[in-house]
Design a protein around this motif. Structure first.
Motif, short mmCIF file in Angstrom:
data_model
loop_
_atom_site.label_atom_id
_atom_site.label_comp_id
_atom_site.label_asym_id
_atom_site.label_seq_id
_atom_site.Cartn_x
_atom_site.Cartn_y
_atom_site.Cartn_z
N ASN A 26 -59.74 42.08 13.54
CA ASN A 26 -60.76 41.35 14.31
C ASN A 26 -61.76 40.63 13.40
OD1 ASN A 26 -61.76 43.89 13.42
ND2 ASN A 26 -63.47 43.75 14.86
N ILE A 27 -61.58 40.73 12.08
CA ILE A 27 -62.49 40.05 11.15
C ILE A 27 -61.76 38.88 10.49
CG2 ILE A 27 -63.92 40.27 9.08
CD1 ILE A 27 -64.32 43.19 9.74
N GLN A 28 -62.36 37.70 10.56
CA GLN A 28 -61.81 36.51 9.90
C GLN A 28 -62.77 36.07 8.79
OE1 GLN A 28 -61.12 33.06 12.44
NE2 GLN A 28 -61.34 31.68 10.68
N ILE A 29 -62.20 35.77 7.63
CA ILE A 29 -63.01 35.39 6.47
C ILE A 29 -62.57 34.02 5.95
CG2 ILE A 29 -63.60 35.98 4.08
CD1 ILE A 29 -63.09 38.94 4.87
N ASP A 30 -63.54 33.13 5.74
CA ASP A 30 -63.30 31.83 5.10
C ASP A 30 -64.02 31.81 3.76
OD1 ASP A 30 -61.86 30.95 7.33
OD2 ASP A 30 -63.66 30.12 8.29
N ILE A 31 -63.54 30.95 2.86
CA ILE A 31 -64.18 30.76 1.54
C ILE A 31 -64.60 29.31 1.41
CG2 ILE A 31 -63.89 30.93 -0.96
CD1 ILE A 31 -61.66 32.98 -0.46
N ASN A 32 -65.87 29.09 1.05
CA ASN A 32 -66.40 27.73 1.01
C ASN A 32 -67.56 27.69 0.02
OD1 ASN A 32 -67.92 25.37 1.57
ND2 ASN A 32 -67.21 25.31 3.68
N SER A 33 -67.56 26.75 -0.90
CA SER A 33 -68.62 26.66 -1.90
C SER A 33 -69.61 25.52 -1.61
CB SER A 33 -68.02 26.47 -3.30
OG SER A 33 -67.32 27.63 -3.69
N ASP A 34 -69.64 25.06 -0.37
CA ASP A 34 -70.56 24.00 0.03
C ASP A 34 -71.93 24.60 0.33
OD1 ASP A 34 -71.96 21.90 1.10
OD2 ASP A 34 -70.62 21.56 2.82
N PRO A 35 -72.98 24.25 -0.44
CA PRO A 35 -74.30 24.84 -0.20
C PRO A 35 -74.96 24.37 1.09
CG PRO A 35 -74.43 23.15 -1.90
CD PRO A 35 -72.97 23.33 -1.59
N LYS A 36 -74.36 23.37 1.75
CA LYS A 36 -74.90 22.89 3.02
C LYS A 36 -73.93 23.14 4.17
CE LYS A 36 -77.70 19.30 0.79
NZ LYS A 36 -78.00 17.85 0.70
N ALA A 37 -73.08 24.13 4.02
CA ALA A 37 -72.05 24.42 5.03
C ALA A 37 -72.68 24.72 6.38
CB ALA A 37 -71.20 25.61 4.57
N ASP A 38 -72.01 24.26 7.44
CA ASP A 38 -72.42 24.58 8.80
C ASP A 38 -72.03 26.02 9.10
OD1 ASP A 38 -72.90 24.80 11.49
OD2 ASP A 38 -71.53 23.19 12.11
N LEU A 39 -73.00 26.87 9.38
CA LEU A 39 -72.75 28.30 9.57
C LEU A 39 -72.75 28.71 11.04
CD1 LEU A 39 -75.13 29.64 6.75
CD2 LEU A 39 -72.72 28.98 6.56
N SER A 40 -72.76 27.74 11.95
CA SER A 40 -72.92 28.06 13.37
C SER A 40 -71.82 28.95 13.92
CB SER A 40 -73.01 26.76 14.19
OG SER A 40 -71.85 25.96 13.98
N SER A 41 -70.61 28.88 13.34
CA SER A 41 -69.51 29.68 13.87
C SER A 41 -69.37 31.04 13.18
CB SER A 41 -68.19 28.91 13.72
OG SER A 41 -67.86 28.71 12.36
N TYR A 42 -70.26 31.35 12.23
CA TYR A 42 -70.15 32.60 11.46
C TYR A 42 -71.20 33.62 11.88
CZ TYR A 42 -67.09 29.84 8.50
OH TYR A 42 -66.07 29.05 8.05
N ASP A 43 -70.80 34.89 11.81
CA ASP A 43 -71.74 35.97 12.12
C ASP A 43 -72.63 36.30 10.94
OD1 ASP A 43 -70.85 36.92 14.88
OD2 ASP A 43 -68.95 36.88 13.78
N LEU A 44 -72.10 36.15 9.73
CA LEU A 44 -72.91 36.40 8.53
C LEU A 44 -72.27 35.71 7.34
CD1 LEU A 44 -71.46 38.82 6.60
CD2 LEU A 44 -72.12 40.19 8.54
N VAL A 45 -73.03 35.66 6.25
CA VAL A 45 -72.57 35.04 5.00
C VAL A 45 -72.52 36.12 3.92
CG1 VAL A 45 -73.02 33.29 3.25
CG2 VAL A 45 -73.61 32.84 5.64
N HIS A 46 -71.45 36.13 3.13
CA HIS A 46 -71.31 37.05 2.00
C HIS A 46 -71.25 36.18 0.75
CE1 HIS A 46 -69.03 40.73 0.14
NE2 HIS A 46 -69.94 40.23 -0.68
N ILE A 47 -72.26 36.32 -0.11
CA ILE A 47 -72.40 35.51 -1.32
C ILE A 47 -72.09 36.38 -2.53
CG2 ILE A 47 -74.02 34.11 -2.67
CD1 ILE A 47 -75.57 33.78 0.07
N PHE A 48 -71.47 35.78 -3.55
CA PHE A 48 -71.07 36.51 -4.74
C PHE A 48 -71.74 35.91 -5.98
CE2 PHE A 48 -67.85 37.24 -1.62
CZ PHE A 48 -67.27 38.46 -1.89
N ASN A 49 -72.26 36.80 -6.86
CA ASN A 49 -72.60 36.43 -8.23
C ASN A 49 -74.04 35.98 -8.43
OD1 ASN A 49 -72.42 35.90 -10.95
ND2 ASN A 49 -70.44 34.89 -10.79
#
Length: 373
Positions: free
Chosen positions: A35-58
């Motif tokens: 039930n969990i879907q994960i996308d990877i995107n390095s756009d600092p202005k990404a549209d986050l409206s469809s996401y429940d949360l953001v996981h950032i690395f580093n």
């Protein structure tokens, strides 16, 4: 649940341990939690409206991380941060090469990072707001801002968290959950019948991984050393220095290999060596340890937290220390106790569960805040 992973722009062109961490975390979470879907995107202005949360690395590239965090906050999204943190002062002043090493001995840690930021901005193509802010504000201040904005930290070990707290506390109260670095137990396992006659070192060819000192150490040893990896275009001088340091035929440099071929290399090795200037703790050391190798690792970073008394430790700047650790590891029987412990405590399956625990914690906190509002 839908999660967006964000990290450095060159995660797939300049692969490292964080590349493996991101891909394996995604693979095992999606495999274990359909039930969990994960996308990877390095756009600092990404549209986050469809996401429940953001996981950032580093945290080591704060010029990008701060932009991802600010974008999440601007769109009212909770943000988890895999810190991947250390301080490389010793490495920059002792393990680096040439002019960079000389300059680093004369200036502060923040001064070093500002100079790197200038190089990235004007020469390396990273001409964006994040790099500009790093140059203006300084490395440590930008990292502090990141810690202030992240909703949950996901360090790879308690030692990593202790280092963060020693630098940025007591002014900050930090929420965190340790998520261990891990191995893929379906790929890496011990072949008890294999003939083991080499010492192996797997990793990107660069000064931090310290292959040059390892080669120098091997010029006085009777064993065969195989170094498997690749040098980024910015590290070609280092690769050439490695090649020039080889004095006899017992040292061989081979290209980077995929996981299937890597398991074959581990099966040939009696010892795996990673004498880095720091590691947290080094994914290849974990993989090698469950693949039938005794391991030699650096004393720096979180290595002792993971390996305890079941590894052979060396000082990265001391050739004799590296030699002694290799000799001791080569002449010892295989440490099956470490293999058992890693398979018990440090698998991607467990890392996936701990990461999802963090996601649920964030989302439940968000619901509480909405309810309170």
């Amino acid at each position: 649940m839908k999660v967006l992973y964000q990290t450095r722009y060159n995660i797939f062109t300049r692969k490292g341990g964080d590349t493996v961490q991101i891909l394996k975390t995604k693979e095992f979470i999606e495999g274990k939690f359909p039930n969990i879907q994960i996308d990877i995107n390095s756009d600092p202005k990404a549209d986050l409206s469809s996401y429940d949360l953001v996981h950032i690395f580093n945290m080591l590239r704060p010029q990008e991380t701060i932009l991802f965090l600010e974008n999440a906050k601007a769109q009212n999204k909770m943000a988890a941060l895999s810190t991947i943190f250390w301080r490389s002062t010793e490495f920059e002043r002792q393990g680096q090469m040439g002019l960079r090493k000389m300059v680093n001995r004369l200036i502060s840690y923040d001064g070093m990072e500002r100079l790197r930021g200038l190089y990235r901005y004007y020469i390396d193509g990273e001409k964006h707001e994040g790099t500009s802010r790093l140059i203006r504000k300084g490395y440590t201040r930008l990292q502090r801002e990141i810690l202030e904005q992240a909703d949950l930290l996901l360090p790879n070990g308690e030692g990593e968290m202790e280092l963060i707290q020693s630098i940025f506390e007591p002014r900050m109260s930090l929420n965190y959950l340790v998520v261990p670095n891990a191995i893929d137990a379906g790929i890496f396992k011990c072949d008890a019948d294999s003939q083991r006659d080499i010492v192996l070192c797997v990793g990107r060819f660069e000064p931090r991984k310290n292959q040059l000192n390892l080669i120098k150490a091997f010029n006085g040893l009777p064993y065969k050393l195989v170094l498997a990896g690749r040098a980024h275009e910015t590290q070609q001088k280092y690769l050439k220095a490695m090649q020039m340091a080889i004095q006899n035929k017992n040292v061989e440099i081979v290209d980077e290999v995929d996981h299937g071929e890597l398991q074959k290399l581990y099966s040939r090795a009696r010892v795996h060596v990673l004498p880095s200037w720091y590691d947290t703790p080094g994914l290849v050391s974990l993989e090698a340890a469950v693949s039938g190798c005794n391991i030699v690792v650096t004393t720096r970073g979180t290595t002792r937290e993971y390996f305890g008394d079941d590894a052979y430790y060396c000082e990265p700047g001391n050739i004799e220390s590296i030699q002694k650790a290799i000799i001791d590891a080569y002449n010892a029987p295989y440490n099956q106790r470490l293999e058992t412990r890693i398979n018990s405590d440090f698998t991607w399956d467990q890392a996936a569960e701990r990461t999802v625990d963090g996601y649920r914690l964030l989302l439940s906190r968000e619901e509480q805040e909405v309810g309170a509002g």
